[in-house]
Design a protein around this motif. Structure first.
Motif, mmCIF file in Angstrom:
data_model
loop_
_atom_site.group_PDB
_atom_site.id
_atom_site.type_symbol
_atom_site.label_atom_id
_atom_site.label_comp_id
_atom_site.label_asym_id
_atom_site.label_seq_id
_atom_site.Cartn_x
_atom_site.Cartn_y
_atom_site.Cartn_z
ATOM 1 N N LYS A 30 88.961 25.818 -44.956
ATOM 2 C CA LYS A 30 87.640 25.487 -45.490
ATOM 3 C C LYS A 30 86.591 26.001 -44.515
ATOM 4 O O LYS A 30 86.728 25.838 -43.306
ATOM 5 C CB LYS A 30 87.486 23.981 -45.675
ATOM 6 N N LEU A 31 85.556 26.640 -45.056
ATOM 7 C CA LEU A 31 84.422 27.091 -44.265
ATOM 8 C C LEU A 31 83.187 26.362 -44.780
ATOM 9 O O LEU A 31 82.902 26.396 -45.978
ATOM 10 C CB LEU A 31 84.228 28.605 -44.388
ATOM 11 N N ILE A 32 82.489 25.707 -43.878
ATOM 12 C CA ILE A 32 81.238 25.047 -44.240
ATOM 13 C C ILE A 32 80.100 25.935 -43.758
ATOM 14 O O ILE A 32 79.994 26.231 -42.566
ATOM 15 C CB ILE A 32 81.125 23.644 -43.618
ATOM 16 N N VAL A 33 79.286 26.395 -44.692
ATOM 17 C CA VAL A 33 78.121 27.199 -44.363
ATOM 18 C C VAL A 33 76.945 26.223 -44.291
ATOM 19 O O VAL A 33 76.615 25.562 -45.274
ATOM 20 C CB VAL A 33 77.867 28.301 -45.410
ATOM 21 N N GLU A 49 65.030 25.797 -50.553
ATOM 22 C CA GLU A 49 65.091 27.125 -51.170
ATOM 23 C C GLU A 49 66.189 27.974 -50.529
ATOM 24 O O GLU A 49 66.947 28.650 -51.231
ATOM 25 C CB GLU A 49 63.750 27.851 -51.028
ATOM 26 N N ARG A 50 66.281 27.932 -49.215
ATOM 27 C CA ARG A 50 67.313 28.694 -48.515
ATOM 28 C C ARG A 50 68.698 28.195 -48.892
ATOM 29 O O ARG A 50 69.619 28.987 -49.120
ATOM 30 C CB ARG A 50 67.092 28.616 -46.995
ATOM 31 N N THR A 51 68.846 26.883 -48.987
ATOM 32 C CA THR A 51 70.138 26.304 -49.373
ATOM 33 C C THR A 51 70.521 26.744 -50.780
ATOM 34 O O THR A 51 71.673 27.102 -51.041
ATOM 35 C CB THR A 51 70.099 24.768 -49.262
ATOM 36 N N GLU A 56 73.818 29.948 -54.493
ATOM 37 C CA GLU A 56 73.889 30.926 -55.578
ATOM 38 C C GLU A 56 74.811 32.088 -55.217
ATOM 39 O O GLU A 56 75.632 32.531 -56.011
ATOM 40 C CB GLU A 56 72.485 31.444 -55.891
ATOM 41 N N LEU A 57 74.713 32.569 -53.988
ATOM 42 C CA LEU A 57 75.484 33.735 -53.580
ATOM 43 C C LEU A 57 76.937 33.427 -53.236
ATOM 44 O O LEU A 57 77.786 34.315 -53.278
ATOM 45 C CB LEU A 57 74.817 34.416 -52.389
ATOM 46 N N LEU A 58 77.229 32.185 -52.912
ATOM 47 C CA LEU A 58 78.581 31.829 -52.477
ATOM 48 C C LEU A 58 79.336 30.959 -53.478
ATOM 49 O O LEU A 58 80.418 30.464 -53.175
ATOM 50 C CB LEU A 58 78.522 31.131 -51.105
ATOM 51 N N LYS A 59 78.807 30.805 -54.662
ATOM 52 C CA LYS A 59 79.392 29.888 -55.643
ATOM 53 C C LYS A 59 80.806 30.256 -56.084
ATOM 54 O O LYS A 59 81.557 29.410 -56.549
ATOM 55 C CB LYS A 59 78.479 29.746 -56.861
ATOM 56 N N ASP A 60 81.204 31.501 -55.925
ATOM 57 C CA ASP A 60 82.522 31.928 -56.395
ATOM 58 C C ASP A 60 83.642 31.733 -55.372
ATOM 59 O O ASP A 60 84.792 32.039 -55.662
ATOM 60 C CB ASP A 60 82.474 33.390 -56.836
ATOM 61 N N TYR A 61 83.317 31.227 -54.198
ATOM 62 C CA TYR A 61 84.330 30.995 -53.169
ATOM 63 C C TYR A 61 84.891 29.582 -53.306
ATOM 64 O O TYR A 61 84.148 28.599 -53.288
ATOM 65 C CB TYR A 61 83.728 31.146 -51.765
ATOM 66 N N ILE A 64 84.641 27.423 -49.729
ATOM 67 C CA ILE A 64 83.365 27.332 -49.015
ATOM 68 C C ILE A 64 82.562 26.156 -49.547
ATOM 69 O O ILE A 64 82.418 25.965 -50.751
ATOM 70 C CB ILE A 64 82.555 28.636 -49.137
ATOM 71 N N GLU A 65 82.035 25.392 -48.599
ATOM 72 C CA GLU A 65 81.152 24.262 -48.890
ATOM 73 C C GLU A 65 79.805 24.590 -48.252
ATOM 74 O O GLU A 65 79.749 25.173 -47.176
ATOM 75 C CB GLU A 65 81.765 23.011 -48.256
ATOM 76 N N ILE A 66 78.717 24.200 -48.913
ATOM 77 C CA ILE A 66 77.367 24.455 -48.397
ATOM 78 C C ILE A 66 76.750 23.120 -47.992
ATOM 79 O O ILE A 66 76.859 22.127 -48.706
ATOM 80 C CB ILE A 66 76.457 25.116 -49.463
ATOM 81 N N ASP A 67 76.099 23.114 -46.846
ATOM 82 C CA ASP A 67 75.415 21.924 -46.354
ATOM 83 C C ASP A 67 74.149 22.392 -45.652
ATOM 84 O O ASP A 67 73.933 23.582 -45.475
ATOM 85 C CB ASP A 67 76.326 21.161 -45.381
ATOM 86 N N ASN A 68 73.284 21.458 -45.287
ATOM 87 C CA ASN A 68 72.153 21.810 -44.439
ATOM 88 C C ASN A 68 71.988 20.756 -43.364
ATOM 89 O O ASN A 68 72.526 19.650 -43.470
ATOM 90 C CB ASN A 68 70.860 22.056 -45.237
ATOM 91 N N TYR A 69 71.262 21.142 -42.298
ATOM 92 C CA TYR A 69 71.183 20.286 -41.124
ATOM 93 C C TYR A 69 69.971 20.685 -40.299
ATOM 94 O O TYR A 69 69.641 21.866 -40.201
ATOM 95 C CB TYR A 69 72.467 20.457 -40.300
#
Length: 164
Positions: A30-33, A49-51, A56-61, A64-69
């Motif tokens: 698992k990769l958390i961006v 907006e950046r998140t 949008e660009l990584l939805k097909d992986y 991969i999980e997206i988070d912000n901090y």
């Protein structure tokens, strides 16, 4: 499960970022961006907006999980009990700076967070968010630096910052 974290401000996310993410996703279960705020930077796009662009660009992986901090990324890793941070390096200057941060993160985390470096592919050595923004300010061919799916957003935002 082997988990890695790749963080950045992604203002905007570039083709170089995407390449590092793709390659890092192959290394980890698992990769958390993590989309971050840096108090020293002035952003074109909000954290939200950046998140959204990253999602949008990584939805097909699948892995991969997206988070912000907001804060030190090493603290994020410590809070989540993750031991690997991924960093892309384009040149000697990046390498020197990232080595400095890697050592600091290792020490701050009581030697629990280690850094994995992924060198930029030659076609992305000159790719940066700063360059993408500068090209967008002048209405240039921003698709050389960012994915075509977000190029229009970047160009539109560039109009706001265009020289008068």
């Amino acid at each position: 499960m082997k988990i890695g974290v790749y963080s950045g401000s992604f203002d905007p996310i570039t083709l170089g970022h995407q390449d590092v993410i793709k390659r890092a996703a192959q290394m980890f279960d698992k990769l958390i961006v993590v989309v971050c705020n840096n108090s020293e930077k002035k952003y074109w796009f909000s954290l939200e907006e950046r998140t959204e662009m990253v999602k949008e660009l990584l939805k097909d992986y699948d892995n991969i999980e997206i988070d912000n901090y907001s804060g030190l990324i090493v603290n994020y890793l410590i809070e989540k009990d993750i031991t690997f941070i991924v960093r892309g390096v384009r040149n000697q200057e990046d390498c020197a700076l990232e080595l400095y941060f890697a050592d600091g993160n290792y020490m701050i985390s009581d030697k629990k967070v280690d850094t994995v470096f992924i060198p930029a592919m030659k076609e992305y050595i000159h790719t940066s968010s700063t360059a993408a923004r500068e090209i967008a300010r002048y209405g240039g061919k921003v698709e050389c630096y960012v994915d075509e799916k977000i190029a229009k957003k970047v160009l539109e935002r560039g109009k706001i910052y265009a020289p008068k």
